[in-house]
Write a protein that holds these residues in place. Structure first.
Motif, PDB file in Angstrom:
ATOM      1  N   TRP A 167       0.846  -1.206   0.000  1.00  0.00           N
ATOM      2  CA  TRP A 167       0.000   0.000   0.000  1.00  0.00           C
ATOM      3  C   TRP A 167       0.875   1.248   0.000  1.00  0.00           C
ATOM      4  CZ3 TRP A 167      -0.751   3.593   4.143  1.00  0.00           C
ATOM      5  CH2 TRP A 167      -1.832   4.476   3.971  1.00  0.00           C
ATOM      6  N   SER A 168       1.889   1.260   0.840  1.00  0.00           N
ATOM      7  CA  SER A 168       2.803   2.409   0.889  1.00  0.00           C
ATOM      8  C   SER A 168       3.548   2.569  -0.433  1.00  0.00           C
ATOM      9  CB  SER A 168       3.809   2.241   2.032  1.00  0.00           C
ATOM     10  OG  SER A 168       3.168   2.261   3.289  1.00  0.00           O
ATOM     11  N   TYR A 169       3.950   1.451  -1.009  1.00  0.00           N
ATOM     12  CA  TYR A 169       4.649   1.474  -2.298  1.00  0.00           C
ATOM     13  C   TYR A 169       3.778   2.127  -3.372  1.00  0.00           C
ATOM     14  CZ  TYR A 169       6.061  -0.580  -6.800  1.00  0.00           C
ATOM     15  OH  TYR A 169       6.392  -0.769  -8.125  1.00  0.00           O
ATOM     16  N   VAL A 170       2.500   1.797  -3.392  1.00  0.00           N
ATOM     17  CA  VAL A 170       1.578   2.356  -4.382  1.00  0.00           C
ATOM     18  C   VAL A 170       1.472   3.868  -4.217  1.00  0.00           C
ATOM     19  CG1 VAL A 170      -0.823   2.425  -5.145  1.00  0.00           C
ATOM     20  CG2 VAL A 170       0.265   0.230  -4.650  1.00  0.00           C
ATOM     21  N   LEU A 171       1.280   4.320  -2.986  1.00  0.00           N
ATOM     22  CA  LEU A 171       1.124   5.753  -2.745  1.00  0.00           C
ATOM     23  C   LEU A 171       2.412   6.515  -3.047  1.00  0.00           C
ATOM     24  CD1 LEU A 171      -0.986   5.678   0.546  1.00  0.00           C
ATOM     25  CD2 LEU A 171      -1.801   6.142  -1.764  1.00  0.00           C
ATOM     26  N   ASP A 172       3.544   5.922  -2.699  1.00  0.00           N
ATOM     27  CA  ASP A 172       4.827   6.574  -2.991  1.00  0.00           C
ATOM     28  C   ASP A 172       5.032   6.707  -4.501  1.00  0.00           C
ATOM     29  OD1 ASP A 172       5.317   6.777  -0.308  1.00  0.00           O
ATOM     30  OD2 ASP A 172       6.609   5.004  -0.207  1.00  0.00           O
ATOM     31  N   ASN A 173       4.645   5.695  -5.248  1.00  0.00           N
ATOM     32  CA  ASN A 173       4.732   5.772  -6.708  1.00  0.00           C
ATOM     33  C   ASN A 173       3.837   6.875  -7.261  1.00  0.00           C
ATOM     34  OD1 ASN A 173       6.612   3.762  -6.975  1.00  0.00           O
ATOM     35  ND2 ASN A 173       5.165   2.188  -7.665  1.00  0.00           N
ATOM     36  N   MET A 174       2.696   7.050  -6.633  1.00  0.00           N
ATOM     37  CA  MET A 174       1.787   8.113  -7.084  1.00  0.00           C
ATOM     38  C   MET A 174       2.427   9.483  -6.874  1.00  0.00           C
ATOM     39  SD  MET A 174      -1.979   6.780  -5.817  1.00  0.00           S
ATOM     40  CE  MET A 174      -2.809   8.192  -6.571  1.00  0.00           C
ATOM     41  N   TRP A 176       0.978  12.285  -9.211  1.00  0.00           N
ATOM     42  CA  TRP A 176      -0.462  12.049  -9.144  1.00  0.00           C
ATOM     43  C   TRP A 176      -1.031  12.259  -7.739  1.00  0.00           C
ATOM     44  CZ3 TRP A 176       0.576   6.789 -11.907  1.00  0.00           C
ATOM     45  CH2 TRP A 176       0.796   7.016 -13.276  1.00  0.00           C
ATOM     46  N   LEU A 177      -0.185  12.473  -6.772  1.00  0.00           N
ATOM     47  CA  LEU A 177      -0.625  12.646  -5.391  1.00  0.00           C
ATOM     48  C   LEU A 177       0.289  13.631  -4.689  1.00  0.00           C
ATOM     49  CD1 LEU A 177      -2.495  11.670  -3.049  1.00  0.00           C
ATOM     50  CD2 LEU A 177      -0.802   9.877  -2.593  1.00  0.00           C
ATOM     51  N   ASP A 178      -0.311  14.544  -3.961  1.00  0.00           N
ATOM     52  CA  ASP A 178       0.444  15.545  -3.215  1.00  0.00           C
ATOM     53  C   ASP A 178       1.192  14.877  -2.059  1.00  0.00           C
ATOM     54  OD1 ASP A 178       0.889  18.525  -2.503  1.00  0.00           O
ATOM     55  OD2 ASP A 178       0.124  17.634  -0.633  1.00  0.00           O
ATOM     56  N   ALA A 179       2.468  15.234  -1.906  1.00  0.00           N
ATOM     57  CA  ALA A 179       3.307  14.618  -0.870  1.00  0.00           C
ATOM     58  C   ALA A 179       2.760  14.887   0.522  1.00  0.00           C
ATOM     59  CB  ALA A 179       4.739  15.126  -0.987  1.00  0.00           C
ATOM     60  N   GLY A 180       2.230  16.095   0.739  1.00  0.00           N
ATOM     61  CA  GLY A 180       1.674  16.421   2.047  1.00  0.00           C
ATOM     62  C   GLY A 180       0.447  15.578   2.364  1.00  0.00           C
ATOM     63  N   LYS A 181      -0.390  15.389   1.376  1.00  0.00           N
ATOM     64  CA  LYS A 181      -1.575  14.552   1.567  1.00  0.00           C
ATOM     65  C   LYS A 181      -1.162  13.113   1.830  1.00  0.00           C
ATOM     66  CE  LYS A 181      -5.969  13.318  -0.653  1.00  0.00           C
ATOM     67  NZ  LYS A 181      -6.825  13.490  -1.857  1.00  0.00           N
ATOM     68  N   ARG A 182      -0.154  12.669   1.103  1.00  0.00           N
ATOM     69  CA  ARG A 182       0.344  11.303   1.289  1.00  0.00           C
ATOM     70  C   ARG A 182       0.851  11.101   2.713  1.00  0.00           C
ATOM     71  NH1 ARG A 182       1.771   7.380   3.076  1.00  0.00           N
ATOM     72  NH2 ARG A 182       3.292   5.824   2.368  1.00  0.00           N
ATOM     73  N   ALA A 183       1.542  12.080   3.245  1.00  0.00           N
ATOM     74  CA  ALA A 183       2.130  11.957   4.583  1.00  0.00           C
ATOM     75  C   ALA A 183       1.067  11.791   5.667  1.00  0.00           C
ATOM     76  CB  ALA A 183       3.001  13.171   4.879  1.00  0.00           C
TER      77      ALA A 183
END
Length: 733
Positions: free
Chosen positions: A237-244, A249-256
């Motif tokens: 799951w973390s790998y997918v979000l990091d790839n985004m 495709w995904l804001d780093a702050g939102k990801r954190a």
């Protein structure tokens, strides 16, 4: 020794001359050309096949009006949705998990495919290494076998598919054909299985989890995985979000700030047991009447939203359980096991079927008691005769206009006058009432009055009104005086529709189960539930007023509650069915009990749910009252807005002491007429007296105890196919 050394030198020189770097390079290029040529030939020879059978299978999804899933049908739990139904961030999560270069590649990962094929051939285990396009090709066109041949075909077809389809089409195909575990095929089924929402409502973190699950559905199901499985899926799951984030495709702050979205526990499939099976089959029948073929429904892919209100549906089931099922022993008493219940509840303003009770359970008794049309509605047809009389401005034999205050002769077994077919129906318990108003005849369901009224109206006109209100024509719907006692057949849905039309002031209401039915690329036209005016408002509203008396002080008193209500009881020939059909300004419900043995034959309800006759004023009315109270949240202050004929059945003829043709024990459970001695005898010819008396006697409160020994009915055939002497509900209760 020297010769041997010299020979070895010569041999080494020949090997070096045979495998020079130029020859090796040339061989390599020739080999590449041969491989490319062979691949080109393979490309030309391998066509894009038709889809495999499993890839196109879908389930049909049936939903309550609030959007919650009621049932799913079909071998495979899949509902194909367009990419427009999947949030863009969720789409990106799948690309980030499976194939970051998806939007740029030509459909094939040469290195990954070659590595997977080599590992498979050399026995190092079956390997993946496919692009999203290749995954789609495998799921949609090929099998799941991990063989070198299948891999080569997959690669060739993927190249062709990439040329002929857009990237969004391929991505949608992959998301809809992939298996996610929990018996869920496709993104929509997966969203429901893991998070209880439609794909349109998935969040990016939930989407990342579902994309992660694809790698190992069984191992990565959070609720059943062990510590190692949970660790791996979280890492995935973390790998997918990091790839985004890496792909923008995904804001780093939102990801954190994201936390792992643990899915809900698995739930049992929404099958066809209980009431679901009845409702699904009835909905399918409605769709087929609207032009959807049976084959189309079996192919699946339909999302069918019903008008069924989840709370009202549960309230109806609870009412039947409490008032009927909890009081009988189906397993230990064969006689009680013959009792079948059915009910349909309708919103009179929209025609929506908000609740339906089809029986004890579709897997136990498949025949839907709500829609079956093989039992007589009995005296619940009488209000339709009254509505026809008022709508057609009918008059009595002596020329008086028929209204609630019109006086008729209520003598039991009185022959009707003016009919080409002789008929002399017996009232319930053979009771005679003398001169009574139409209102009071309705309250106590007096057969002799309504038999004469239908003669006065005209058989054809009364039948026309019945059909206009929603009953169905058939060979049993003959034209004769016995028709007044409801000797045709009807379903609870038919009767609910007819009474809903009365509740809707004469504007036609057709009960409708299906709110909407959508396929991926088409829709089914819903039934037009509100139609044109079929009887005058005066006729409809006057009939409503008459039936208010039935609930207030007549045979339907057990249906009364903290609401205004109108209704009618009915008990058919030989007590094979018992009914209560009624309505408030907000809801219409028809409840029927039917006697049916284990072989499907109609049998009597007598001595089943209570000693003696099971009449409509007892259990059906009690079920109706319990359900209506719950459906209205305990009660309602809504009132009927009536425009009647201006007459009142509460004044006119005094109510005489009921006399019987044969001794009768205690009074029946119906609310009887008053006991005032009549001041005017009934006319011997059976016609109504020309001038009604002016006494204003009122009916006493209804009794609270049932008869101790009800009179068994006597049935006498009549020329019109009915019966001349019947029990009270083929007329009475």
């Amino acid at each position: 020794m020297g010769r041997n050394g010299k020979g070895q030198a010569k041999k080494g020189g020949r090997i070096r001359r045979l495998f020079t770097w130029r020859k090796l390079l040339g061989t390599f290029f020739v080999g590449c050309l041969l491989v490319m040529g062979a691949f080109y030939v393979l490309y030309l020879m391998v066509p894009v096949p038709t889809a495999n059978a499993d890839a196109t299978l879908q389930s049909n999804v049936y939903k309550y009006a609030n959007g919650k899933v009621l049932a799913r049908t079909g071998k495979i739990n899949r509902e194909i949705v367009g990419l427009d139904k999947v949030p863009l961030e969720v789409q990106h999560a799948f690309v980030a998990a499976e194939n970051k270069t998806f939007y740029k590649d030509n459909g094939v990962d040469i290195k990954g495919t070659a590595r997977a094929a080599w590992n498979t051939l050399t026995g190092k285990g079956k390997q993946g290494g496919s692009t999203i396009t290749q995954q789609y090709v495998k799921n949609y066109y090929l099998s799941q076998d991990q063989t070198a041949t299948r891999k080569l075909k997959e690669m060739v077809i993927a190249l062709k598919v990439d040329r002929n389809m857009t990237k969004p089409e391929i991505l949608a195909g992959d998301m809809n054909t992939s298996y996610y575990g929990r018996n869920a095929y496709g993104i929509q089924a997966a969203a429901q299985a893991y998070y209880g929402v439609d794909a349109t409502r998935l969040t990016v973190d939930q989407g990342a989890y579902l994309a992660s699950v694809l790698q190992a559905p069984s191992q990565y199901d959070w609720t059943s995985a062990g510590p190692e499985g949970r660790k791996l899926v979280e890492e995935r799951w973390s790998y997918v979000l990091d790839n985004m984030v890496e792909e923008g495709w995904l804001d780093a702050g939102k990801r954190a700030g994201m936390k792992f979205p643990a899915p809900q526990k698995p739930k049992a499939p929404k099958g066809l047991s209980g009431q679901s099976g009845y409702i699904v089959e009835a909905a399918n029948q409605e769709l087929m009447r609207q032009g959807v073929s049976e084959e189309d429904l079996k192919a699946g892919g339909w999302t069918i939203t019903l008008n069924i209100d989840e709370k009202k549906q549960k309230a109806l089931v609870k009412a039947v359980d409490k008032q009927l099922e909890d009081k009988i022993d189906r397993k230990g008493d064969k006689k009680q096991a013959t009792v079948q219940a059915g009910a349909t509840s309708v919103d009179p303003k929209t025609g929506a079927v908000v609740a339906m009770y089809g029986g004890v359970g579709a897997t136990e008794h498949w025949t839907n008691n709500a829609t079956r049309r093989d039992y007589q509605p009995a005296s619940t047809f009488k209000p339709l005769v009254l509505a026809s009389a008022i709508d057609n401005h009918a008059v009595t034999q002596d020329g008086r206009k028929i209204g609630l205050g019109t006086v008729y002769d209520g003598t039991s077994r009185r022959p009707v006058v003016g009919s080409p077919i002789a008929f002399a129906p017996e009232n319930e318990d053979d009771r005679s009432y003398g001169p009574v108003t139409v209102q009071r005849a309705t309250n106590s369901s007096i057969n002799s009055v309504y038999a004469q009224m239908i003669v006065d109206v005209g058989f054809a006109k009364a039948k026309q009104t019945g059909l206009a209100l929603g009953l169905k024509d058939g060979p049993d719907f003959g034209e004769g005086p016995s028709m007044s006692l409801g000797v045709m057949t009807a379903s609870t849905m038919d009767m609910a529709g007819a009474y809903a039309t009365l509740d809707n002031h004469g504007v036609k209401v057709t009960p409708t189960l299906v709110k909407s039915a959508e396929h991926k690329d088409r829709k089914a036209e819903p039934v037009k539930s509100i139609g044109e005016r079929v009887i005058s408002r005066e006729a409809a509203d006057t009939t409503t007023k008459a039936m208010q008396g039935v609930v207030r002080s007549g045979s339907g008193f057990r249906a009364a509650g903290d609401y205004q209500a109108a209704g009618k009881t009915g008990t058919s020939e030989n007590n094979r069915s018992a009914w209560f059909v009624g309505y408030t300004p907000e809801i219409v419900t028809a409840v029927g009990l039917f006697g049916e043995d284990a072989n499907g034959n109609q049998v009597t309800l007598t001595n089943t749910i209570n000693p003696g006759r099971a009449n409509g004023g007892r259990t059906p009315a009690q079920i109706w009252g319990a359900y209506t109270t719950a459906a209205l949240g305990g009660g309602s202050d809504a009132t009927f807005d009536l425009e009647t004929d201006g007459t009142s059945g509460d004044t006119g003829a005094p109510t005489p002491t009921a006399t019987t043709g044969s001794p009768s024990p205690t009074p029946s459970s119906s609310a009887s007429e008053g006991s005032t001695t009549p001041t005017q005898p009934t006319t011997p010819t059976g016609t109504t007296p020309p001038q009604p008396p002016t006494s204003t006697a009122t009916a006493p409160p209804p009794p609270t105890t049932p008869p101790t020994k009800p009179t068994e009915p006597t049935i006498v055939p009549t020329p019109d196919g009915g019966t001349g002497i019947v029990d009270g509900g083929r007329g009475g209760q």
